[in-house]
Design a protein around this motif. Structure first.
Motif, PDB file in Angstrom:
ATOM      1  N   LEU A 183       0.800  -1.214   0.000  1.00 40.67           N
ATOM      2  CA  LEU A 183       0.000   0.000   0.000  1.00 40.67           C
ATOM      3  C   LEU A 183       0.845   1.282   0.000  1.00 40.67           C
ATOM      4  O   LEU A 183       0.433   2.306  -0.556  1.00 40.67           O
ATOM      5  CB  LEU A 183      -0.914  -0.007   1.225  1.00 40.67           C
ATOM      6  CG  LEU A 183      -1.958   1.096   1.364  1.00 40.67           C
ATOM      7  CD1 LEU A 183      -2.912   1.087   0.184  1.00 40.67           C
ATOM      8  CD2 LEU A 183      -2.721   0.929   2.671  1.00 40.67           C
ATOM      9  N   LEU A 184       2.034   1.244   0.584  1.00 38.93           N
ATOM     10  CA  LEU A 184       2.855   2.441   0.772  1.00 38.93           C
ATOM     11  C   LEU A 184       3.047   3.285  -0.484  1.00 38.93           C
ATOM     12  O   LEU A 184       2.906   4.509  -0.423  1.00 38.93           O
ATOM     13  CB  LEU A 184       4.219   2.054   1.360  1.00 38.93           C
ATOM     14  CG  LEU A 184       4.245   1.761   2.859  1.00 38.93           C
ATOM     15  CD1 LEU A 184       5.628   1.268   3.274  1.00 38.93           C
ATOM     16  CD2 LEU A 184       3.873   3.002   3.649  1.00 38.93           C
ATOM     17  N   PRO A 185       3.389   2.682  -1.631  1.00 36.43           N
ATOM     18  CA  PRO A 185       3.647   3.537  -2.798  1.00 36.43           C
ATOM     19  C   PRO A 185       2.417   4.290  -3.303  1.00 36.43           C
ATOM     20  O   PRO A 185       2.546   5.209  -4.105  1.00 36.43           O
ATOM     21  CB  PRO A 185       4.154   2.548  -3.859  1.00 36.43           C
ATOM     22  CG  PRO A 185       3.671   1.217  -3.438  1.00 36.43           C
ATOM     23  CD  PRO A 185       3.634   1.256  -1.942  1.00 36.43           C
ATOM     24  N   HIS A 186       1.226   3.918  -2.832  1.00 34.67           N
ATOM     25  CA  HIS A 186       0.003   4.563  -3.305  1.00 34.67           C
ATOM     26  C   HIS A 186      -0.506   5.661  -2.366  1.00 34.67           C
ATOM     27  O   HIS A 186      -1.323   6.485  -2.759  1.00 34.67           O
ATOM     28  CB  HIS A 186      -1.107   3.520  -3.472  1.00 34.67           C
ATOM     29  CG  HIS A 186      -0.730   2.376  -4.351  1.00 34.67           C
ATOM     30  ND1 HIS A 186      -0.588   2.498  -5.713  1.00 34.67           N
ATOM     31  CD2 HIS A 186      -0.439   1.083  -4.058  1.00 34.67           C
ATOM     32  CE1 HIS A 186      -0.242   1.336  -6.228  1.00 34.67           C
ATOM     33  NE2 HIS A 186      -0.149   0.456  -5.244  1.00 34.67           N
ATOM     34  N   LEU A 187      -0.019   5.668  -1.117  1.00 35.65           N
ATOM     35  CA  LEU A 187      -0.589   6.568  -0.126  1.00 35.65           C
ATOM     36  C   LEU A 187      -0.326   8.036  -0.435  1.00 35.65           C
ATOM     37  O   LEU A 187      -1.184   8.889  -0.176  1.00 35.65           O
ATOM     38  CB  LEU A 187      -0.051   6.222   1.268  1.00 35.65           C
ATOM     39  CG  LEU A 187      -0.525   4.874   1.825  1.00 35.65           C
ATOM     40  CD1 LEU A 187       0.028   4.651   3.223  1.00 35.65           C
ATOM     41  CD2 LEU A 187      -2.045   4.797   1.845  1.00 35.65           C
ATOM     42  N   ASP A 188       0.855   8.342  -0.976  1.00 35.01           N
ATOM     43  CA  ASP A 188       1.141   9.744  -1.308  1.00 35.01           C
ATOM     44  C   ASP A 188       0.164  10.269  -2.350  1.00 35.01           C
ATOM     45  O   ASP A 188      -0.263  11.433  -2.282  1.00 35.01           O
ATOM     46  CB  ASP A 188       2.579   9.891  -1.818  1.00 35.01           C
ATOM     47  CG  ASP A 188       3.593   9.855  -0.682  1.00 35.01           C
ATOM     48  OD1 ASP A 188       3.197  10.073   0.463  1.00 35.01           O
ATOM     49  OD2 ASP A 188       4.784   9.595  -0.955  1.00 35.01           O
ATOM     50  N   LYS A 189      -0.190   9.429  -3.323  1.00 32.77           N
ATOM     51  CA  LYS A 189      -1.173   9.841  -4.343  1.00 32.77           C
ATOM     52  C   LYS A 189      -2.502  10.171  -3.681  1.00 32.77           C
ATOM     53  O   LYS A 189      -3.163  11.162  -4.028  1.00 32.77           O
ATOM     54  CB  LYS A 189      -1.361   8.731  -5.384  1.00 32.77           C
ATOM     55  CG  LYS A 189      -0.140   8.387  -6.216  1.00 32.77           C
ATOM     56  CD  LYS A 189      -0.499   7.376  -7.285  1.00 32.77           C
ATOM     57  CE  LYS A 189       0.700   6.974  -8.136  1.00 32.77           C
ATOM     58  NZ  LYS A 189       1.648   6.119  -7.397  1.00 32.77           N
ATOM     59  N   LEU A 190      -2.898   9.341  -2.731  1.00 38.54           N
ATOM     60  CA  LEU A 190      -4.175   9.544  -2.046  1.00 38.54           C
ATOM     61  C   LEU A 190      -4.151  10.832  -1.227  1.00 38.54           C
ATOM     62  O   LEU A 190      -5.080  11.653  -1.274  1.00 38.54           O
ATOM     63  CB  LEU A 190      -4.468   8.338  -1.152  1.00 38.54           C
ATOM     64  CG  LEU A 190      -5.869   8.212  -0.549  1.00 38.54           C
ATOM     65  CD1 LEU A 190      -6.921   8.140  -1.642  1.00 38.54           C
ATOM     66  CD2 LEU A 190      -5.947   6.993   0.352  1.00 38.54           C
ATOM     67  N   LYS A 191      -3.048  11.047  -0.482  1.00 36.77           N
ATOM     68  CA  LYS A 191      -2.930  12.255   0.345  1.00 36.77           C
ATOM     69  C   LYS A 191      -2.874  13.510  -0.525  1.00 36.77           C
ATOM     70  O   LYS A 191      -3.512  14.519  -0.221  1.00 36.77           O
ATOM     71  CB  LYS A 191      -1.687  12.163   1.228  1.00 36.77           C
ATOM     72  CG  LYS A 191      -1.787  11.149   2.361  1.00 36.77           C
ATOM     73  CD  LYS A 191      -0.610  11.267   3.304  1.00 36.77           C
ATOM     74  CE  LYS A 191       0.691  10.886   2.631  1.00 36.77           C
ATOM     75  NZ  LYS A 191       1.841  10.891   3.581  1.00 36.77           N
ATOM     76  N   VAL A 222      11.543   4.866   2.144  1.00 35.84           N
ATOM     77  CA  VAL A 222      11.485   5.085   0.695  1.00 35.84           C
ATOM     78  C   VAL A 222      11.591   3.740  -0.015  1.00 35.84           C
ATOM     79  O   VAL A 222      11.916   2.724   0.591  1.00 35.84           O
ATOM     80  CB  VAL A 222      12.621   6.025   0.220  1.00 35.84           C
ATOM     81  CG1 VAL A 222      12.507   7.381   0.880  1.00 35.84           C
ATOM     82  CG2 VAL A 222      13.986   5.415   0.508  1.00 35.84           C
ATOM     83  N   SER A 223      11.347   3.737  -1.313  1.00 28.68           N
ATOM     84  CA  SER A 223      11.430   2.497  -2.076  1.00 28.68           C
ATOM     85  C   SER A 223      12.884   2.068  -2.233  1.00 28.68           C
ATOM     86  O   SER A 223      13.816   2.867  -2.091  1.00 28.68           O
ATOM     87  CB  SER A 223      10.796   2.680  -3.458  1.00 28.68           C
ATOM     88  OG  SER A 223      11.555   3.591  -4.222  1.00 28.68           O
ATOM     89  N   GLU A 224      13.098   0.796  -2.538  1.00 27.17           N
ATOM     90  CA  GLU A 224      14.453   0.260  -2.663  1.00 27.17           C
ATOM     91  C   GLU A 224      15.231   0.909  -3.794  1.00 27.17           C
ATOM     92  O   GLU A 224      16.461   0.893  -3.801  1.00 27.17           O
ATOM     93  CB  GLU A 224      14.389  -1.259  -2.885  1.00 27.17           C
ATOM     94  CG  GLU A 224      13.961  -2.039  -1.655  1.00 27.17           C
ATOM     95  CD  GLU A 224      13.971  -3.534  -1.882  1.00 27.17           C
ATOM     96  OE1 GLU A 224      14.184  -4.274  -0.909  1.00 27.17           O
ATOM     97  OE2 GLU A 224      13.762  -3.956  -3.041  1.00 27.17           O
ATOM     98  N   GLY A 225      14.537   1.502  -4.762  1.00 32.65           N
ATOM     99  CA  GLY A 225      15.221   2.143  -5.883  1.00 32.65           C
ATOM    100  C   GLY A 225      15.855   3.473  -5.528  1.00 32.65           C
ATOM    101  O   GLY A 225      16.622   4.023  -6.325  1.00 32.65           O
ATOM    102  N   ASP A 226      15.557   4.021  -4.343  1.00 35.54           N
ATOM    103  CA  ASP A 226      16.149   5.298  -3.931  1.00 35.54           C
ATOM    104  C   ASP A 226      17.662   5.152  -3.794  1.00 35.54           C
ATOM    105  O   ASP A 226      18.169   4.121  -3.325  1.00 35.54           O
ATOM    106  CB  ASP A 226      15.545   5.727  -2.587  1.00 35.54           C
ATOM    107  CG  ASP A 226      15.897   7.154  -2.215  1.00 35.54           C
ATOM    108  OD1 ASP A 226      15.080   8.044  -2.493  1.00 35.54           O
ATOM    109  OD2 ASP A 226      16.985   7.365  -1.659  1.00 35.54           O
TER     110      ASP A 226
END
Length: 367
Positions: A257-265, A347-351
């Protein structure tokens, strides 16, 4: 002033969401103080490059007062890089160069801050004066469109297999970023940009919400973005073998769910801000009303003068680091500075930042 339909600076948005092009072109552009400040810095850089001037040596009164000392220092950093690259390439420097990529994107034009054309080499340099968002040159569509337009104009001087480079200089963040691309890959990018622009001209142009919505005038009212947010809110989680009661989210589900929460906020914040602004402009928001929010006491404008002789209401404190650096100099101020660890953030692993250990992991290392 209205926006250009397919400007390089908004390519990250209209290439991802073609429908946003017309919407933002019709939106009125009210420059923010930060945009005005950036325009002023670019103006100073252009004056100095065209007339071979040093910012610190320019007058400080009358019309020159709009270029403060801090801005002059940062612009000097940019000038040093541009002039160093020109010498290194033994090339021709073009300042505020108009570029035309309309062979790929309808009416595609822009202005590159600096273009250097050398022997088989092309370099596009972009000054970013902002300090809020770090900008990278890697896969940057704005820089690629500048480079495409510059290549179209100067390809005869560059030979069959030119070296094409792009650079972002962000002096207020001490940030310089590079990218390079072959001519064939640059042309392929131009063709993709052209397809997105063509789609944006259609009446039924597709919407595609994403990170680029942050800079879109239609972000608060975009139905596609609302549907994306509602899809996130109705997210259905997959199974997981973690030993956690079914009424609680597992760590695997939370990670999902984490990568989607910023979009929602971000969507919720944009809608709230839009409704407030419309209400302040006189629009009726059914079921809501404007009220005066919480107020915080503050000193009157003449309080300092009235209390100037009262030592018991004043305190001495250090000035800010930026101001102190001008007094002490970069070398000396470092003796008094430290940089503590930043507050942990997930943050995501790609950071690109290195991972740090959580408390339990650190304790396990010493057990």
């Amino acid at each position: 002033m209205a926006h250009a339909l397919f400007s390089p600076s908004s390519a990250h948005r209209w290439m991802a969401c073609p429908a946003s092009a017309k919407i933002n072109a019709q939106a009125e552009d009210t420059p923010s103080p930060y945009a005005i400040e950036g325009t002023t810095a670019h103006e100073l850089a252009e004056i100095c490059l065209r007339q071979d001037l040093i910012p610190a040596h320019l007058p400080t009164d009358d019309d020159w007062a709009k270029y403060p000392a801090e801005m002059r220092d940062h612009v000097q950093t940019y000038l040093d890089i541009v002039l160093s690259e020109r010498i290194h390439m033994d090339g021709r420097l073009l300042v505020e160069q108009r570029v035309d990529f309309s062979g790929y994107v309808p009416d595609g034009k822009g202005t590159a801050d600096a273009v250097i054309v050398g022997n088989g080499e092309l370099l596009v340099i972009d000054l970013k004066y902002g300090q809020g968002v770090r900008v990278d040159a890697k896969d940057n569509p704005q820089l690629r469109l500048y480079a495409l337009g510059a290549y179209e104009q100067h390809w005869m001087d560059l030979g069959d297999d030119p070296k094409i480079r792009m650079m972002v200089v962000q002096p207020r963040l001490d940030h310089i970023s590079w990218d390079s691309i072959s001519a064939s890959t640059l042309i392929e990018f131009g063709e993709r940009a052209g397809k997105a622009a063509t789609a944006g001209l259609r009446d039924n142009a597709p919407f595609a919400p994403g990170d680029h919505c942050r800079w879109c005038a239609a972000a608060p009212t975009c139905r596609a973005r609302m549907e994306q947010a509602l899809d996130i809110a109705e997210y259905e989680f997959g199974g997981c073998e973690d030993p956690i009661p079914p009424e609680q989210l597992t760590m695997a589900e939370i990670a999902d769910l984490l990568p989607h929460l910023d979009k929602l906020k971000d969507w919720a914040t944009d809608v709230q801000a839009y409704a407030l602004q419309r209400a302040m402009n006189g629009a009726d928001v059914p079921g809501y009303k404007l009220v005066e929010g919480r107020s915080i006491r503050k000193w009157k404008a003449d309080a300092e003068a009235l209390l100037a002789d009262r030592d018991d209401v004043w305190e001495r404190k250090l000035i800010g680091i930026t101001k102190a650096q001008k007094v002490l100099g970069k070398a000396q101020i470092n003796e008094y500075l430290e940089k503590p660890p930043g507050k942990p953030t997930l943050v995501s692993e790609g950071d690109r930042r290195p991972a740090v250990q959580g408390i339990q992991s650190a304790q396990a290392d010493f057990s």
